[in-house]
Structures are given as structure tokens and as C-alpha cells.
Design a protein around this motif. Sequence first.
Motif, mmCIF file in Angstrom:
data_model
loop_
_atom_site.group_PDB
_atom_site.id
_atom_site.type_symbol
_atom_site.label_atom_id
_atom_site.label_comp_id
_atom_site.label_asym_id
_atom_site.label_seq_id
_atom_site.Cartn_x
_atom_site.Cartn_y
_atom_site.Cartn_z
ATOM 1 N N LYS A 480 69.989 -18.625 -49.092
ATOM 2 C CA LYS A 480 69.374 -17.788 -50.122
ATOM 3 C C LYS A 480 68.035 -18.363 -50.566
ATOM 4 N N CYS A 481 67.995 -19.672 -50.799
ATOM 5 C CA CYS A 481 66.740 -20.317 -51.209
ATOM 6 C C CYS A 481 65.679 -20.188 -50.123
ATOM 7 N N PHE A 482 66.088 -20.333 -48.873
ATOM 8 C CA PHE A 482 65.125 -20.262 -47.778
ATOM 9 C C PHE A 482 64.559 -18.847 -47.638
ATOM 10 N N ARG A 483 65.413 -17.843 -47.832
ATOM 11 C CA ARG A 483 64.919 -16.449 -47.789
ATOM 12 C C ARG A 483 63.832 -16.233 -48.833
ATOM 13 N N ASN A 484 64.034 -16.772 -50.035
ATOM 14 C CA ASN A 484 63.026 -16.640 -51.076
ATOM 15 C C ASN A 484 61.761 -17.429 -50.737
ATOM 16 N N TYR A 485 61.932 -18.520 -50.006
ATOM 17 C CA TYR A 485 60.800 -19.400 -49.673
ATOM 18 C C TYR A 485 59.951 -18.850 -48.540
ATOM 19 N N ARG A 486 60.604 -18.292 -47.503
ATOM 20 C CA ARG A 486 59.872 -17.828 -46.333
ATOM 21 C C ARG A 486 60.123 -16.361 -45.971
ATOM 22 N N GLY A 487 60.978 -15.662 -46.709
ATOM 23 C CA GLY A 487 61.140 -14.229 -46.491
ATOM 24 C C GLY A 487 62.122 -13.826 -45.411
ATOM 25 N N VAL A 488 62.629 -14.799 -44.643
ATOM 26 C CA VAL A 488 63.611 -14.523 -43.592
ATOM 27 C C VAL A 488 64.678 -15.610 -43.639
ATOM 28 N N SER A 489 65.765 -15.397 -42.922
ATOM 29 C CA SER A 489 66.830 -16.395 -42.882
ATOM 30 C C SER A 489 66.370 -17.618 -42.091
ATOM 31 N N PRO A 490 66.995 -18.790 -42.310
ATOM 32 C CA PRO A 490 66.631 -19.975 -41.540
ATOM 33 C C PRO A 490 66.787 -19.783 -40.034
ATOM 34 N N SER A 491 67.825 -19.046 -39.606
ATOM 35 C CA SER A 491 68.056 -18.836 -38.174
ATOM 36 C C SER A 491 66.921 -18.049 -37.535
ATOM 37 N N VAL A 492 66.512 -16.970 -38.195
ATOM 38 C CA VAL A 492 65.411 -16.148 -37.672
ATOM 39 C C VAL A 492 64.115 -16.952 -37.677
ATOM 40 N N TYR A 493 63.899 -17.701 -38.756
ATOM 41 C CA TYR A 493 62.678 -18.499 -38.853
ATOM 42 C C TYR A 493 62.624 -19.539 -37.739
ATOM 43 N N ARG A 494 63.755 -20.195 -37.478
ATOM 44 C CA ARG A 494 63.766 -21.248 -36.460
ATOM 45 C C ARG A 494 63.434 -20.687 -35.080
ATOM 46 N N GLN A 495 63.888 -19.492 -34.765
ATOM 47 C CA GLN A 495 63.579 -18.893 -33.467
ATOM 48 C C GLN A 495 62.073 -18.781 -33.266
ATOM 49 N N GLY A 496 61.391 -18.273 -34.298
ATOM 50 C CA GLY A 496 59.932 -18.159 -34.199
ATOM 51 C C GLY A 496 59.252 -19.505 -34.176
ATOM 52 N N LEU A 497 59.783 -20.450 -34.942
ATOM 53 C CA LEU A 497 59.198 -21.789 -35.003
ATOM 54 C C LEU A 497 59.256 -22.484 -33.640
#
Length: 505
Positions: A480-497
Motif C-alpha cells: 500500500k505504501c509503495f503504491r502511494n509512493y510510485r503509483g503501481v505495485s512493487p511487482s509491476v514496478y520491479r518488472q519495469g525496473l
Amino acid sequence: MYTILIVDDEESVLEVLRTSIGWQELGVGTLLSAMDGIAALEQFERCRIDLLIADIRMPRMDGMELIDRVRKLSPDTRCILLTAYGEFEYAQAAIRLGVENYLLKPIVKEEIEQTVRNALDNIYQKRGSSDHLLQENILRRWTAGTIGEEELTERANVLGFNLYQPAYCVLCMAKKGDFSTALFRAACIEALEVQYDVYGFWDDKGRYLLILGGKEIDTAELEKKVRAAAEKTGALEKMAVAFGVPVNEADSLHISCQMAVDTLELADLRREEAILPVQNTGTNYLADLLAGEIRTLFYEQSEEYRKNGFGHMAARLCGKQRWKTDYGVCLVRACIQMLVEEFSLRSGLPEKIYREAAPAAWPDAPEQAGKEIVAFLDRGWGIFSACLESYSPIVQRTIRHIRGMVLAGEQVSLKEFCTRIGMNPAYLGHVFKEETGLFFNDYLNQCRMERSIVLMRNPNRKIGEIAETVGFSYASYYVKCFRNYRGVSPSVYRQGLLREEETSL
């Protein structure tokens, strides 16, 4: 430090409020309580009360009468109402009294905590109290993503916000220099409210935010209307306006807001015209990766290690014939991104980086670019160092303590840290907020988010493991905190990263 008075005729409610919030981390030095309005007024005669939290239904004097008297006795005191009754007239009366918020019983811990944090933030920011205070608070929390769905829905019904439009978008406006924005804002609202629901408010940095809701939001058409309003009012060279990406859900509005704010903060506003074009909606993972590395290097206290780190970053960006001048542009953006996050109360940092640190143009030749990268980072570190040294020694020490503990994977406690250094936790919480603009725990969570992005670069680490390593007891809260921080879930963010790291670094 601030003093808070809680008033309720139920001891169980008082106990919940005393124990469910980390008052000292918020800079609260004194927490008082009373069981009715008369006893509460007696407290006002003894000391100054910064925030009053009162039940509506109490013996001898109810909460509405209490707040009415407090408004005359102590106009600067902030007020929050608690009630077990959801009738419309109570909400309307609360609005007329200029309360921060009203909350329905039974108390939801997250709602009361966010409401208290928002009220204290208003005190720290020295925002005035007015008939529109509740509306501004709800709009501010809506765009920040810190209000729950049920609370937002209930407040929207009372305040007249439409949460059922198919699309929403946020515009962020800032003036350049000494210029009245009233005519331009009025022209924008007049042009936009023909097609959209429009709600506006001021943020902490003197920027004006507009929330738009409608059946469909065409950002290109939106840009034309704002540009026409600027031309009509002579504001084209005096204003900066950024547009967030349209979103399809009211509870995703913070994503649009964050994009608009980021676009404005990262822009070079020295340009004569600053109606900023709508940005693409993708996350700039390379900027995030570079920002994380720059932050780590800038906090490095050894000059030798720091300089070596600058050289290694330059070598990676320029090695194996991969150098592109776009990398230099991204590096500047990453540096600005990091500085704006670290020093949220400092204005003019992007302009300072563009004026004093960034080269006029990045060289095409990798060897020359490498030297320019090192020089840029060295100049950027000078700006960073000056900002950090503007804090008091205890705040600098606290920041380095938080970062060191998060880096080591250790739990961070304000109380334990203060016990070790012999300081009052409430005082340190207050000073930390005054100087940095962030509550202690907010800064801690920001550091945890940054560290988790670094750990994501290892594809073998599970999200739950990362959450635990950076200090979260529950993976769901981390998500939840990460969604507020970057707008997407950690899993989705990691794929792009990971994709970005494969292709760029």
C-alpha cells in the motif's frame, strides 16, 4: 511542541485515542483529556491548546457548543469532531464551525491518525482556519492518496464532490516571480468548468492545484484551453502549468497529482514560456535508478569513496559505446528528483541545478561526457551539502541515523534513539518536522521505499522478504505504501525496473 486536548465522556474512547497514535513522533509534547465540555474549557484556562478533539454528544456541554466557545476563546485552536451520528445537519454544522474534519464512531484508527496528521501539518505550515478548511483538507488528502475510500465517499456527499465521473486529472500551477495569479486562475476555471467538475486548492509550496472530473479528458485539448487562458490574461510568460495523466478512478487521483507535481518540479522554469507539455505516462526507471545511486553517494561522508563513486557512475553510463546525450538529461532529472524529495521545503532547487551544475549541452563523445558527468555530480553534491548543512546538527544526525539503520536492515525507533542521545522524543519530532517538512515516520518510510527499490534489483528476492528487510511487519502495508509512493505495485514496478537496467545500465 504542541498540546492536544481529547474530550469524550467514554473512557474507552479516550484510551484508544491516547494509545493508537504515535503522538511524540508527531511533535506532540502534552496530551490532555477531559470527559465533558465544561472540564475542557477549564483546561483552556490553564494552558494553550493547539488541537482539540471532541465528541459531539457529551453531558453538561456538547461538542458543538464547546467548539463555538473555543472559537471565541482561542481562535487559533484546531478542532476535530467525533460523532456516532451521521446525520447531514451535524456535518453541515461542523463545516460552519471551521473544523479540520469530523469522524464517525466507532473510530477507525487509520482515519483518526490521518486526520490528526493533517491537522498538525496545517499547524506546522501555519495555514489559516476558515469556512473552507474542511474542504481544503479533504482535497489535499484526496490528491495525496491518504484518505480512505469510505471517508472520502462520505465527505464527498457532504461537500458536493462528484466521485463518479469516468475520468479525473490534476493540473498544477506555479507563478514565476512577483505576479498575481488571480485573473489567470479565474480564466482557467471559467474555461474548464463548462466541460468538467472543477475543484481547486493551494498546496504547501504556494502552488495552485485544480482537480478536473468529466466523461472524457483530452489532455491535448486541455493544454490548448489553459494556453488560451494564459494568453488572454497575459500570464503566458509568468506562469508554469503542468498536467497529470488522466485516471479512471477517483481513488487513483494521487497518481495524476504526483505526475503533475513531478513535471513542474523537474522542469527548467527559466524558459520564457512554461505551459509544460503533457508528459508520457511511463515511469522513468533510469531516473529512479540514478536518483538512488546519487542519493547514496551524496550521503557518503568519505570524499574518496564519493569521488570514486562518481567515476564509476560515469564509466557505466559512457562505457561500451552506450553513451547517449539522453542519459545526461536523465542524470540531471535524477539529481533534481533526489534533491526535491530530500529537501521538500526548499524552493528553486531545479533552477539552481540547471543554473549552477548542469552543462549547457552534453558532449557527444563518451570520454568528454564522462568527465562532464563527474564535474556535474561534484557541483550537484555542493548544492546537496549546503541544503543538508542548513539543518540543525541534531536533525542532520537524525537523518544519518535513520539512513544507517534502514541500510543495515534494523528497526528504527524515535524513542530508542532519543533515549540514547538524551533528548525528549516529542521535541525532536517537532524540530524534525519544522526543519524538513516531514514527520519522523514519513521520512523513515520514504527511506524504506528508496531502499526497497535498490533491493528489487535482485530478481531472486521476494516482495515479502524485501518488505521485512526494510522494516515493514506486513507485506500488505508495504504494498500500500509503495503504491502511494510510485503509483503501481512493487511487482509491476520491479518488472519495469529490471527491463530498464538490462537495456541501460
